[in-house]
Design a protein around this motif. Sequence first.
Motif: not given
Length: 271
Positions: A76-102
Amino acid sequence: MSADLDYPRLLHVAGTILDGAVEEFRAGVGAPSAVVKGATDFATQVDLDLERRLSAELAEQTQIPVHGEEFGGPDPDSGVVWVLDPVDGTFNYSTGVPLTGILLGLVVDGDPILGLTWLPLQNRRYAAHVDGPLLVDGEPAPPLTETDLATSVLAYGPFNAGYGGRYPGAQRADVLRGLSSRAARVRMTGSTGVDLSFTAAGIFGGAVIFGRHAWDNAPGTALVRAAGGVATDLAGAPWTVNSPSLVVGAPGLHSELLDVITEASHGEWKE
């Protein structure tokens, strides 16, 4: 190079793609670990499946390559690139805490120019490109105005006080102690995406992020800057994908925040 990109079109296309993944994201809440990365760091099957899906759709519809958290991609340091985190806050997501996203950002030669943070469990969408404004659920939000720590809520990154590394846990605790007497409130959400999008929207006055990953930090940095906020590393240098940390804040508060960090860390984080 970024002058040739159609920011509004890319933002619309990316937002439509993320919208299509919302139900799959919601359906997977509570998913267990599928790939162990550390003692409390892991990826679920939803992380893997969503990254494959979103990366393929983005590459096909925008002709721009994707660097994802789980499967990597072009530098991502060179050129045009998308950077993606499909599930941010994975521990929250896995335990049901609703502070998580894409989280999805577009970087050009390491600089974030476009960001999207979808929080499906809160039915909230934040999006912006470098020229602003911040869009909250598709509607322009007012720009950030000057504020201070004494009247603001501050987000602080999670840590283990016993850990070492570039920013040792004991020093992080010292900084937190210093901030606790200066900020109106300090919160630890467990989600970089929440911390940064809430700062862009003026819910939080600022945030301190000790992680360095582009997929975590680039989307929210674009949001904060589009909203009129400031984004640097802990030493005060403008944030890029090569930065080792991230500090964001509203005008006025950001410089005050850096002063507290420098004082509480005894200047050792001035790199």
